[in-house]
Design an enzyme around this catalytic site. Structure first.
Site, PDB file in Angstrom:
ATOM      1  N   GLU A   1       0.832  -1.201   0.000  1.00 46.37           N
ATOM      2  CA  GLU A   1       0.000   0.000   0.000  1.00 46.37           C
ATOM      3  C   GLU A   1       0.871   1.257   0.000  1.00 46.37           C
ATOM      4  O   GLU A   1       0.593   2.225  -0.729  1.00 46.37           O
ATOM      5  CB  GLU A   1      -0.933   0.015   1.206  1.00 46.37           C
ATOM      6  CG  GLU A   1      -1.860   1.229   1.205  1.00 46.37           C
ATOM      7  CD  GLU A   1      -2.543   1.473   2.548  1.00 46.37           C
ATOM      8  OE1 GLU A   1      -3.740   1.798   2.535  1.00 46.37           O
ATOM      9  OE2 GLU A   1      -1.868   1.363   3.599  1.00 46.37           O
TER      10      GLU A   1
ATOM     11  N   TRP B   1      -8.415  -1.955   0.062  1.00 49.97           N
ATOM     12  CA  TRP B   1      -9.210  -0.843  -0.456  1.00 49.97           C
ATOM     13  C   TRP B   1     -10.399  -1.319  -1.288  1.00 49.97           C
ATOM     14  O   TRP B   1     -11.128  -0.501  -1.862  1.00 49.97           O
ATOM     15  CB  TRP B   1      -8.342   0.087  -1.304  1.00 49.97           C
ATOM     16  CG  TRP B   1      -7.512   1.049  -0.500  1.00 49.97           C
ATOM     17  CD1 TRP B   1      -6.266   0.840   0.018  1.00 49.97           C
ATOM     18  CD2 TRP B   1      -7.873   2.380  -0.122  1.00 49.97           C
ATOM     19  NE1 TRP B   1      -5.821   1.951   0.692  1.00 49.97           N
ATOM     20  CE2 TRP B   1      -6.789   2.921   0.616  1.00 49.97           C
ATOM     21  CE3 TRP B   1      -8.997   3.183  -0.343  1.00 49.97           C
ATOM     22  CZ2 TRP B   1      -6.802   4.212   1.140  1.00 49.97           C
ATOM     23  CZ3 TRP B   1      -9.018   4.475   0.169  1.00 49.97           C
ATOM     24  CH2 TRP B   1      -7.929   4.967   0.907  1.00 49.97           C
TER      25      TRP B   1
ATOM     26  N   TYR C   1      -4.760   9.589  -1.322  1.00 46.52           N
ATOM     27  CA  TYR C   1      -3.411   9.871  -0.814  1.00 46.52           C
ATOM     28  C   TYR C   1      -2.315  10.076  -1.854  1.00 46.52           C
ATOM     29  O   TYR C   1      -1.681  11.126  -1.905  1.00 46.52           O
ATOM     30  CB  TYR C   1      -2.985   8.751   0.134  1.00 46.52           C
ATOM     31  CG  TYR C   1      -3.863   8.604   1.340  1.00 46.52           C
ATOM     32  CD1 TYR C   1      -3.719   9.441   2.437  1.00 46.52           C
ATOM     33  CD2 TYR C   1      -4.855   7.618   1.390  1.00 46.52           C
ATOM     34  CE1 TYR C   1      -4.534   9.312   3.554  1.00 46.52           C
ATOM     35  CE2 TYR C   1      -5.667   7.479   2.505  1.00 46.52           C
ATOM     36  CZ  TYR C   1      -5.507   8.328   3.578  1.00 46.52           C
ATOM     37  OH  TYR C   1      -6.326   8.209   4.675  1.00 46.52           O
TER      38      TYR C   1
ATOM     39  N   CYS D   1      -7.760   9.897   6.071  1.00 42.84           N
ATOM     40  CA  CYS D   1      -7.757   9.831   7.532  1.00 42.84           C
ATOM     41  C   CYS D   1      -6.438  10.357   8.066  1.00 42.84           C
ATOM     42  O   CYS D   1      -6.404  11.149   9.001  1.00 42.84           O
ATOM     43  CB  CYS D   1      -7.993   8.394   8.001  1.00 42.84           C
ATOM     44  SG  CYS D   1      -9.630   7.757   7.580  1.00 42.84           S
TER      45      CYS D   1
ATOM     46  N   ARG E   1      -6.816  12.586  11.388  1.00 42.64           N
ATOM     47  CA  ARG E   1      -8.095  13.163  11.823  1.00 42.64           C
ATOM     48  C   ARG E   1      -9.036  12.108  12.377  1.00 42.64           C
ATOM     49  O   ARG E   1      -9.837  12.361  13.273  1.00 42.64           O
ATOM     50  CB  ARG E   1      -8.791  13.878  10.656  1.00 42.64           C
ATOM     51  CG  ARG E   1      -9.244  12.919   9.556  1.00 42.64           C
ATOM     52  CD  ARG E   1     -10.196  13.521   8.546  1.00 42.64           C
ATOM     53  NE  ARG E   1     -10.576  12.502   7.568  1.00 42.64           N
ATOM     54  CZ  ARG E   1     -11.613  11.691   7.684  1.00 42.64           C
ATOM     55  NH1 ARG E   1     -12.404  11.775   8.739  1.00 42.64           N
ATOM     56  NH2 ARG E   1     -11.867  10.791   6.765  1.00 42.64           N
TER      57      ARG E   1
ATOM     58  N   ASP F   1      -9.346   4.516  13.340  1.00 40.31           N
ATOM     59  CA  ASP F   1      -9.932   3.218  13.692  1.00 40.31           C
ATOM     60  C   ASP F   1      -8.852   2.461  14.461  1.00 40.31           C
ATOM     61  O   ASP F   1      -7.929   1.900  13.877  1.00 40.31           O
ATOM     62  CB  ASP F   1     -10.331   2.492  12.401  1.00 40.31           C
ATOM     63  CG  ASP F   1     -10.804   1.061  12.626  1.00 40.31           C
ATOM     64  OD1 ASP F   1     -10.750   0.570  13.771  1.00 40.31           O
ATOM     65  OD2 ASP F   1     -11.222   0.426  11.633  1.00 40.31           O
TER      66      ASP F   1
END
Length: 318
Positions: A62, A84, A148, A200, A220, A223
């Site tokens: 990733e 994803w 991203y 995130c 921000r 999980d």
């Protein structure tokens, strides 16, 4: 016990004990706190959690996907990385071209209904096959928007140009290591509506002192059970890779969280994890022949001496 693992386990305990029940966009519900910081000494070991198995191959592939500036899940699927898939699949089933069985709210329904889960697995397998084998379908439904990697490598400017933030920050580390502007941002308000998932982990900053490179991430939304162990390892890896290119040692990874939350359907799994005794964290080995982070492939990155406790499965909130 490694202080690096303790930092994460303390976060789990803190939110279990102090979290406030909140609703969320997935409909799952969370225990949430606002504002939390962890520090990881990258000189000590590589912070890959041992109280449950974390699939490092998924983290490295990733990260390379981000570094390449890619936003299509095809690259990930080619590396057997499925993290994803759900967001691309959601785009497909909500399109006018989808004519299969009703997949509305598939994330929760697949957890609650075994018959539906079998149907969902069939549909996601068909979807993945088309992404891998149908170029037109992949271009249309494998894309996640300007997530991203796009922001890192091709940030859009008001005059129609783009900025390669990642390349510029690496150049700045080499030329002006005392700069307080060693920052990469993934949060572009203009692009948020067209992203499969708004970022995130939104902004990271580098800091050089005593010939060591440190990184601080502001996240921000966190999980804690499923996502945070990935994020810790991913940004630790990024710090190692950039330090390698810049001829620096590694310092700290500092992880600052905004909304730090535990999904209510992860509580039992977290209690299982907290009952386990941490083990020795692993070491990271990078291919020393690679001189630029843009040239790394998955095979150039290796974790050694990783012997964690078994995987703890938990549903992903989509």
């Amino acid at each position: 016990m490694s202080s690096n693992e303790t930092a994460y386990l303390d976060l789990l305990k803190h939110v279990l004990e102090n979290g406030i029940k909140k609703e969320d966009r997935t409909g799952t519900g969370t225990l949430s706190t606002f504002g939390y910081q962890m520090r990881f000494n990258l000189q000590e070991n590589f912070p890959l959690i041992t109280t449950k198995r974390i699939p490092f191959r998924l983290i490295s592939s990733e990260l390379i996907w981000f570094i390449k500036g890619d936003t299509n899940i095809k690259f990930l699927l080619e590396h057997n990385n499925n993290i994803w898939n759900e967001w691309a699949f959601k785009k497909w089933i909500e399109s006018s071209e989808y004519t299969g069985p009703d997949m509305t709210n598939f994330g929760l329904r697949s957890q609650q209904d075994e018959q539906f889960n079998r149907l969902y697995e069939e549909q996601i397998d068909l979807f993945k096959s088309r992404i891998l084998n149908d170029a037109d379908f992949s271009r249309k439904y494998g894309e996640l928007g300007n997530v991203y990697g796009k922001q890192w490598r091709e940030w859009k400017t008001s005059n129609g140009n783009t900025i390669d933030q990642l390349k510029e920050v690496i150049d700045s580390i080499k030329k002006n290591p005392d700069s307080r502007r060693l920052i990469v941002s993934a949060w572009s308000p203009e692009d948020i509506p067209n992203m499969a998932l708004p970022p995130c982990h939104t902004l990271f900053q580098f800091y050089v002192a005593d010939n060591k490179l440190s990184c601080q991430l502001y996240q921000r939304s966190a999980d804690i059970f499923l996502g945070i162990p990935f994020n810790i390892a991913s940004y630790a890896l990024l710090t190692h890779m950039i330090a390698h290119e810049c001829g620096l040692e590694v310092g700290e990874f500092i992880h600052t969280l905004g909304d730090a939350h535990i999904y209510l359907n992860h509580i039992d799994q977290i209690k299982t994890q907290l009952s386990r005794e941490p083990k020795q964290m692993p070491t990271l080995h990078l291919n020393k022949n690679i001189t630029s982070i843009f040239d790394f492939e998955v095979s150039d990155i290796e974790i050694q001496d990783y012997n964690p406790h078994p995987t703890i499965k938990a549903p992903v909130a989509v």
